[in-house]
Scaffold this motif. Sequence first.
Motif, mmCIF file in Angstrom:
data_model
loop_
_atom_site.group_PDB
_atom_site.id
_atom_site.type_symbol
_atom_site.label_atom_id
_atom_site.label_comp_id
_atom_site.label_asym_id
_atom_site.label_seq_id
_atom_site.Cartn_x
_atom_site.Cartn_y
_atom_site.Cartn_z
ATOM 1 N N LEU A 178 0.856 -1.189 0.000
ATOM 2 C CA LEU A 178 0.000 0.000 0.000
ATOM 3 C C LEU A 178 0.886 1.230 0.000
ATOM 4 O O LEU A 178 1.907 1.259 0.694
ATOM 5 C CB LEU A 178 -0.896 0.041 1.243
ATOM 6 C CG LEU A 178 -1.800 -1.157 1.533
ATOM 7 C CD1 LEU A 178 -2.737 -0.817 2.701
ATOM 8 C CD2 LEU A 178 -2.626 -1.537 0.316
ATOM 9 N N ALA A 179 0.502 2.238 -0.772
ATOM 10 C CA ALA A 179 1.255 3.495 -0.789
ATOM 11 C C ALA A 179 0.426 4.600 -0.146
ATOM 12 O O ALA A 179 -0.750 4.768 -0.468
ATOM 13 C CB ALA A 179 1.615 3.881 -2.220
ATOM 14 N N PHE A 180 1.047 5.313 0.782
ATOM 15 C CA PHE A 180 0.461 6.531 1.365
ATOM 16 C C PHE A 180 1.016 7.706 0.576
ATOM 17 O O PHE A 180 2.235 7.828 0.432
ATOM 18 C CB PHE A 180 0.869 6.704 2.824
ATOM 19 C CG PHE A 180 0.223 5.732 3.760
ATOM 20 C CD1 PHE A 180 0.607 4.408 3.785
ATOM 21 C CD2 PHE A 180 -0.748 6.165 4.643
ATOM 22 C CE1 PHE A 180 0.018 3.506 4.660
ATOM 23 C CE2 PHE A 180 -1.344 5.283 5.530
ATOM 24 C CZ PHE A 180 -0.966 3.945 5.533
ATOM 25 N N TYR A 181 0.138 8.560 0.119
ATOM 26 C CA TYR A 181 0.583 9.726 -0.654
ATOM 27 C C TYR A 181 0.786 10.927 0.260
ATOM 28 O O TYR A 181 0.328 10.944 1.391
ATOM 29 C CB TYR A 181 -0.448 10.037 -1.749
ATOM 30 C CG TYR A 181 -0.389 8.983 -2.834
ATOM 31 C CD1 TYR A 181 0.407 9.171 -3.957
ATOM 32 C CD2 TYR A 181 -1.065 7.774 -2.692
ATOM 33 C CE1 TYR A 181 0.501 8.186 -4.929
ATOM 34 C CE2 TYR A 181 -0.970 6.791 -3.657
ATOM 35 C CZ TYR A 181 -0.185 6.998 -4.766
ATOM 36 O OH TYR A 181 -0.084 6.014 -5.717
ATOM 37 N N ASN A 182 1.504 11.900 -0.263
ATOM 38 C CA ASN A 182 1.691 13.143 0.472
ATOM 39 C C ASN A 182 2.408 12.910 1.791
ATOM 40 O O ASN A 182 2.078 13.511 2.807
ATOM 41 C CB ASN A 182 0.309 13.759 0.772
ATOM 42 C CG ASN A 182 0.186 15.137 0.197
ATOM 43 O OD1 ASN A 182 1.136 15.905 0.270
ATOM 44 N ND2 ASN A 182 -0.946 15.453 -0.375
ATOM 45 N N ALA A 183 3.399 12.050 1.760
ATOM 46 C CA ALA A 183 4.040 11.625 3.005
ATOM 47 C C ALA A 183 5.440 12.209 3.183
ATOM 48 O O ALA A 183 6.175 11.824 4.076
ATOM 49 C CB ALA A 183 4.095 10.096 3.059
ATOM 50 N N GLY A 184 5.808 13.176 2.320
ATOM 51 C CA GLY A 184 7.170 13.704 2.395
ATOM 52 C C GLY A 184 7.414 14.621 3.580
ATOM 53 O O GLY A 184 8.522 14.691 4.097
ATOM 54 N N ALA A 185 6.383 15.335 4.004
ATOM 55 C CA ALA A 185 6.554 16.317 5.077
ATOM 56 C C ALA A 185 6.038 15.767 6.397
ATOM 57 O O ALA A 185 4.918 15.265 6.467
ATOM 58 C CB ALA A 185 5.809 17.606 4.737
ATOM 59 N N TYR A 186 6.845 15.867 7.437
ATOM 60 C CA TYR A 186 6.453 15.450 8.780
ATOM 61 C C TYR A 186 6.072 13.974 8.829
ATOM 62 O O TYR A 186 5.231 13.563 9.616
ATOM 63 C CB TYR A 186 5.314 16.344 9.323
ATOM 64 C CG TYR A 186 5.609 17.814 9.154
ATOM 65 C CD1 TYR A 186 6.627 18.411 9.886
ATOM 66 C CD2 TYR A 186 4.925 18.594 8.216
ATOM 67 C CE1 TYR A 186 6.937 19.754 9.708
ATOM 68 C CE2 TYR A 186 5.233 19.936 8.023
ATOM 69 C CZ TYR A 186 6.236 20.507 8.773
ATOM 70 O OH TYR A 186 6.544 21.820 8.582
ATOM 71 N N GLY A 187 6.651 13.193 7.949
ATOM 72 C CA GLY A 187 6.453 11.748 7.941
ATOM 73 C C GLY A 187 7.600 11.098 8.679
ATOM 74 O O GLY A 187 7.568 10.946 9.904
ATOM 75 N N PHE A 188 8.656 10.763 7.930
ATOM 76 C CA PHE A 188 9.834 10.170 8.571
ATOM 77 C C PHE A 188 10.293 11.024 9.742
ATOM 78 O O PHE A 188 10.704 10.525 10.791
ATOM 79 C CB PHE A 188 10.991 10.004 7.584
ATOM 80 C CG PHE A 188 12.181 9.388 8.257
ATOM 81 C CD1 PHE A 188 12.304 8.013 8.321
ATOM 82 C CD2 PHE A 188 13.130 10.180 8.897
ATOM 83 C CE1 PHE A 188 13.371 7.429 9.004
ATOM 84 C CE2 PHE A 188 14.192 9.601 9.589
ATOM 85 C CZ PHE A 188 14.307 8.228 9.638
ATOM 86 N N GLU A 189 10.201 12.325 9.526
ATOM 87 C CA GLU A 189 10.748 13.275 10.499
ATOM 88 C C GLU A 189 10.139 13.119 11.886
ATOM 89 O O GLU A 189 10.798 13.387 12.881
ATOM 90 C CB GLU A 189 10.487 14.681 9.966
ATOM 91 C CG GLU A 189 11.544 15.667 10.293
ATOM 92 C CD GLU A 189 12.961 15.245 9.924
ATOM 93 O OE1 GLU A 189 13.139 14.586 8.893
ATOM 94 O OE2 GLU A 189 13.867 15.584 10.692
ATOM 95 N N MET A 190 8.901 12.703 11.963
ATOM 96 C CA MET A 190 8.239 12.558 13.263
ATOM 97 C C MET A 190 8.187 11.097 13.703
ATOM 98 O O MET A 190 7.463 10.751 14.627
ATOM 99 C CB MET A 190 6.818 13.147 13.194
ATOM 100 C CG MET A 190 6.816 14.654 12.960
ATOM 101 S SD MET A 190 5.166 15.362 12.826
ATOM 102 C CE MET A 190 4.786 15.684 14.549
#
Length: 404
Positions: A352-364
């Motif tokens: 499954l792919a979550f979109y719009n995950a570049g901001a505050y994703g990995f970072e948090m």
Amino acid sequence: MSQVLTRVQLIEAANEFGTPLYVYHAERIADQFNELKTAFSGCKTKFFYACKALTNINILKLMKQLGANLDCVSINEVNLGLKAGFEPKEILFTPNCVDFEEIEAGKSLGVNINIDNISMLERFGNKFGNAYPVCIRLNPHIMAGGNFKISTGHVDSKFGISIHQIRHIERVVKTTNLHVNGIHIHSGSEIKDVNVFIEGLEMMLETAMHFPDIEFIDLGSGFKVPYYDDDVRTDVYALGQKVCEAFAAFKEETGKSPEIWFEPGKFLVSEAGYFVVKANVIKQTPATVFVGVNSGFNHLIRPMFYEAFHRIENISNPGGPERIYTVVGNICETDTFAWDRKINEVREGDYLAFYNAGAYGFEMSSNFNSRLKPAEVLLKESKPYLIRKRDEFEDLLKNQIEVL
Ligand SMILES: *Cc1c(COP(=O)(O)O)cnc(C)c1O
């Protein structure tokens, strides 16, 4: 049409590097940056990437290559920025509630300093006088219940110095002989209405008249990206036009022509990021069908933390019949990514792919449940580069000291 990664590219990355996996698309980040540049080409604008959205050193280097500057909220972000190749003058340090030593550290590194409370402003002035310029972060008290809503610029917010304390700021500036070279507002994230920016801007232009040495006015961020179909995107072209008009009028009136600074975070990296997970379990209960994936809010906290909506697609079975699912993680704590979501039929093992995950994703992300943080991959010119390897078991023990 904006550039997006294809399902095949995401599946290939997942096969090569495993899941859960963050994938970032370099060309999309460039598109977003260039869109802003074009939209504001009518006036003297600078963009400071608010790097708290995504700080991988390769993303910082990419921003540098694109010609962005950097907005940092901690001294560690400042040091990452310097390491990535930014000049001190290309960095703005905008901390909140840090101790004076951290502000001093920023000064020693030669970066632009943004101070957001009178106590530190006074200390800075007492110690350095006009030897080092400062920018002042203001709180405009733009209130919900008027004709707009903003989340960090309101009266209860901890950010900035109240716009009603200008008199006090002036006293501190005069008494300590401070050199104020900029004023700043960041009214919050996801501002839908262009006019909200303009109201803030008008206020800042008025305020600028209190500070004769102003070289820039920083309008922060708030550029919104759409998360779901029909969701709003900040019309940066309309905004650019209005902002540049306002600055032209200001110049006409006052003869002053400060630079305009912005600090986009989400706008630059959100849509360029994808989070790919694997469906571990399909579980039918009396109430719903759960898809249990090999991740959780330890990797993407926005749905639980902000009730954020992320589009989820079954990239392994895009032609399958649509079914209704509740997508959850594998954390021992409720960690629902999405309720009642229509997704092409999910089979155990599907990606499954979550979109719009570049901001505050990995970072948090965190290691909650002693789970490992995911890997990060940058796709550039269609080539995948591993830019952060997945945590290993040893990382969980890294700073622990066994005393028993
Ligand atoms: C978080 C933050 C930003 C970026 O906000 P986005 O919504 O990601 O664009 C900009 N400036 C400051 C001071 C911030 O704290």
